[in-house]
Structure formats: structure tokens, C-alpha cells
Design a protein around this motif. Structure first.
Motif, PDB file in Angstrom:
ATOM      1  N   TRP A  56      43.902  25.832  41.370  1.00  0.00           N
ATOM      2  CA  TRP A  56      43.114  26.414  40.286  1.00  0.00           C
ATOM      3  C   TRP A  56      42.108  27.429  40.806  1.00  0.00           C
ATOM      4  CZ3 TRP A  56      43.248  26.052  35.032  1.00  0.00           C
ATOM      5  CH2 TRP A  56      44.121  25.114  34.484  1.00  0.00           C
ATOM      6  N   GLY A  57      41.388  27.070  41.859  1.00  0.00           N
ATOM      7  CA  GLY A  57      40.335  27.944  42.378  1.00  0.00           C
ATOM      8  C   GLY A  57      40.858  29.277  42.874  1.00  0.00           C
ATOM      9  N   VAL A  58      41.852  29.234  43.725  1.00  0.00           N
ATOM     10  CA  VAL A  58      42.379  30.475  44.300  1.00  0.00           C
ATOM     11  C   VAL A  58      43.124  31.290  43.252  1.00  0.00           C
ATOM     12  CG1 VAL A  58      43.995  31.396  46.002  1.00  0.00           C
ATOM     13  CG2 VAL A  58      42.447  29.547  46.629  1.00  0.00           C
ATOM     14  N   LEU A  59      43.904  30.625  42.414  1.00  0.00           N
ATOM     15  CA  LEU A  59      44.672  31.336  41.395  1.00  0.00           C
ATOM     16  C   LEU A  59      43.764  32.055  40.395  1.00  0.00           C
ATOM     17  CD1 LEU A  59      47.537  31.899  40.349  1.00  0.00           C
ATOM     18  CD2 LEU A  59      47.286  29.885  38.897  1.00  0.00           C
ATOM     19  N   LEU A  60      42.776  31.350  39.872  1.00  0.00           N
ATOM     20  CA  LEU A  60      41.863  31.991  38.911  1.00  0.00           C
ATOM     21  C   LEU A  60      41.005  33.064  39.566  1.00  0.00           C
ATOM     22  CD1 LEU A  60      40.760  28.986  36.699  1.00  0.00           C
ATOM     23  CD2 LEU A  60      42.220  30.893  36.055  1.00  0.00           C
ATOM     24  N   THR A  61      40.608  32.847  40.807  1.00  0.00           N
ATOM     25  CA  THR A  61      39.852  33.872  41.522  1.00  0.00           C
ATOM     26  C   THR A  61      40.689  35.132  41.688  1.00  0.00           C
ATOM     27  OG1 THR A  61      38.537  32.228  42.692  1.00  0.00           O
ATOM     28  CG2 THR A  61      38.658  34.423  43.676  1.00  0.00           C
ATOM     29  N   ALA A  62      41.943  34.968  42.054  1.00  0.00           N
ATOM     30  CA  ALA A  62      42.830  36.128  42.222  1.00  0.00           C
ATOM     31  C   ALA A  62      43.044  36.850  40.896  1.00  0.00           C
ATOM     32  CB  ALA A  62      44.163  35.679  42.801  1.00  0.00           C
ATOM     33  N   ILE A  63      43.233  36.102  39.821  1.00  0.00           N
ATOM     34  CA  ILE A  63      43.447  36.725  38.505  1.00  0.00           C
ATOM     35  C   ILE A  63      42.223  37.508  38.072  1.00  0.00           C
ATOM     36  CG2 ILE A  63      43.725  36.213  36.040  1.00  0.00           C
ATOM     37  CD1 ILE A  63      45.606  33.917  36.901  1.00  0.00           C
ATOM     38  N   PHE A  64      41.057  36.906  38.141  1.00  0.00           N
ATOM     39  CA  PHE A  64      39.851  37.590  37.678  1.00  0.00           C
ATOM     40  C   PHE A  64      39.447  38.738  38.592  1.00  0.00           C
ATOM     41  CE2 PHE A  64      39.582  34.056  34.847  1.00  0.00           C
ATOM     42  CZ  PHE A  64      38.916  34.565  33.740  1.00  0.00           C
ATOM     43  N   THR A  65      39.683  38.608  39.883  1.00  0.00           N
ATOM     44  CA  THR A  65      39.400  39.713  40.794  1.00  0.00           C
ATOM     45  C   THR A  65      40.370  40.865  40.529  1.00  0.00           C
ATOM     46  OG1 THR A  65      38.540  38.180  42.445  1.00  0.00           O
ATOM     47  CG2 THR A  65      39.159  40.368  43.219  1.00  0.00           C
ATOM     48  N   GLY A  66      41.625  40.530  40.257  1.00  0.00           N
ATOM     49  CA  GLY A  66      42.599  41.566  39.896  1.00  0.00           C
ATOM     50  C   GLY A  66      42.239  42.260  38.595  1.00  0.00           C
ATOM     51  N   LEU A  67      41.775  41.492  37.620  1.00  0.00           N
ATOM     52  CA  LEU A  67      41.327  42.102  36.359  1.00  0.00           C
ATOM     53  C   LEU A  67      40.125  43.009  36.576  1.00  0.00           C
ATOM     54  CD1 LEU A  67      41.689  39.142  33.837  1.00  0.00           C
ATOM     55  CD2 LEU A  67      42.980  41.275  33.870  1.00  0.00           C
ATOM     56  N   GLU A  68      39.211  42.583  37.437  1.00  0.00           N
ATOM     57  CA  GLU A  68      38.056  43.416  37.759  1.00  0.00           C
ATOM     58  C   GLU A  68      38.514  44.726  38.397  1.00  0.00           C
ATOM     59  OE1 GLU A  68      33.929  43.127  40.332  1.00  0.00           O
ATOM     60  OE2 GLU A  68      35.695  42.045  41.030  1.00  0.00           O
ATOM     61  N   LEU A  69      39.460  44.637  39.296  1.00  0.00           N
ATOM     62  CA  LEU A  69      39.963  45.824  39.968  1.00  0.00           C
ATOM     63  C   LEU A  69      40.674  46.754  38.986  1.00  0.00           C
ATOM     64  CD1 LEU A  69      40.156  47.099  42.769  1.00  0.00           C
ATOM     65  CD2 LEU A  69      42.320  45.911  43.076  1.00  0.00           C
ATOM     66  N   LEU A  70      41.456  46.191  38.083  1.00  0.00           N
ATOM     67  CA  LEU A  70      42.178  47.005  37.099  1.00  0.00           C
ATOM     68  C   LEU A  70      41.255  47.652  36.069  1.00  0.00           C
ATOM     69  CD1 LEU A  70      45.315  44.820  36.381  1.00  0.00           C
ATOM     70  CD2 LEU A  70      45.258  47.039  37.512  1.00  0.00           C
ATOM     71  N   THR A  71      40.284  46.914  35.574  1.00  0.00           N
ATOM     72  CA  THR A  71      39.441  47.438  34.494  1.00  0.00           C
ATOM     73  C   THR A  71      38.294  48.305  34.993  1.00  0.00           C
ATOM     74  OG1 THR A  71      38.096  45.417  34.483  1.00  0.00           O
ATOM     75  CG2 THR A  71      39.974  45.520  32.952  1.00  0.00           C
ATOM     76  N   GLN A  72      37.737  47.976  36.148  1.00  0.00           N
ATOM     77  CA  GLN A  72      36.562  48.701  36.615  1.00  0.00           C
ATOM     78  C   GLN A  72      36.836  49.562  37.843  1.00  0.00           C
ATOM     79  OE1 GLN A  72      33.500  45.795  37.199  1.00  0.00           O
ATOM     80  NE2 GLN A  72      33.615  45.056  35.097  1.00  0.00           N
ATOM     81  N   SER A  73      38.014  49.431  38.402  1.00  0.00           N
ATOM     82  CA  SER A  73      38.403  50.159  39.619  1.00  0.00           C
ATOM     83  C   SER A  73      37.430  49.919  40.770  1.00  0.00           C
ATOM     84  CB  SER A  73      38.518  51.663  39.337  1.00  0.00           C
ATOM     85  OG  SER A  73      39.493  51.903  38.368  1.00  0.00           O
ATOM     86  N   VAL A  74      36.827  48.741  40.760  1.00  0.00           N
ATOM     87  CA  VAL A  74      35.869  48.362  41.798  1.00  0.00           C
ATOM     88  C   VAL A  74      36.203  46.952  42.247  1.00  0.00           C
ATOM     89  CG1 VAL A  74      33.433  47.896  42.300  1.00  0.00           C
ATOM     90  CG2 VAL A  74      34.049  49.789  40.811  1.00  0.00           C
ATOM     91  N   TYR A  75      36.081  46.728  43.529  1.00  0.00           N
ATOM     92  CA  TYR A  75      36.319  45.406  44.098  1.00  0.00           C
ATOM     93  C   TYR A  75      35.031  44.957  44.763  1.00  0.00           C
ATOM     94  CZ  TYR A  75      38.143  41.921  47.326  1.00  0.00           C
ATOM     95  OH  TYR A  75      38.355  40.780  48.034  1.00  0.00           O
ATOM     96  N   ASN A  76      34.351  43.996  44.176  1.00  0.00           N
ATOM     97  CA  ASN A  76      33.083  43.519  44.682  1.00  0.00           C
ATOM     98  C   ASN A  76      33.289  42.184  45.401  1.00  0.00           C
ATOM     99  OD1 ASN A  76      30.436  42.833  45.121  1.00  0.00           O
ATOM    100  ND2 ASN A  76      29.750  43.522  43.099  1.00  0.00           N
TER     101      ASN A  76
END
Length: 82
Positions: free
Chosen positions: A29-49
Motif C-alpha cells: 500500500w505504501g509504495v504503490l500509493l506513493t508511486a501513484i501520487f508522485t506520478g500524478l504530481e509529476l503529470l499535473t505539475q511537471s515538478v517532482y518534489n
């Protein structure tokens, strides 16, 4: 719980509660959701924090811990009552 589910749970419960919660909760759950939300952040904001990734990993890992713990208890109860 039918016999097929009981056999599957019988095999799964041999790993023990701690390993089950760590694997299915924190890691899955932890790694999967982290990857999904980080990917969404990258797609929507074009930034990886990176700092947000660590925060997500801690939060989703904790949530996964509680979900897996609840699932273990629920399945154990169903297994014992059959």
C-alpha cells in the motif's frame, strides 16, 4: 469463508502477522500509493518534489499498516468462525 478461501488464508497466515502487515500494508500500500501520487504530481505539475515523496511514503505506509492489520484481524476472525 468457503473452503478455497480458507485454504488460501491457511497458506498466507503461515508468514505471520508481522510479516503480512509489513509486506501487504507498508510495502504494497505504501509504495504503490506513493508511486501513484508522485506520478500524478509529476503529470499535473511537471515538478517532482523529493520531500513530498518522503512524506507520502510515511503517511501511506502508516495507512497501509492499519489497513493490513485490520484485514488480518478480519480474516482471522472469519477463519476461526467457520
Amino acid at each position: 469463508m468457503n473452503e478455497q478461501q480458507a485454504n488460501k488464508w491457511r497458506k498466507t497466515r503461515t508468514m505471520g502477522k508481522a510479516k503480512y502487515v509489513m509486506y501487504y500494508g507498508v510495502l504494497l500500500w505504501g509504495v504503490l500509493l506513493t508511486a501513484i501520487f508522485t506520478g500524478l504530481e509529476l503529470l499535473t505539475q511537471s515538478v517532482y518534489n523529493v520531500s513530498w515523496m518522503y512524506i507520502r511514503l510515511a503517511v501511506f505506509g502508516s495507512v497501509g499498516f492499519f489497513i493490513a492489520n485490520f484485514r488480518w484481524e478480519s480474516r482471522e476472525k472469519r477463519f476461526q468462525s467457520r
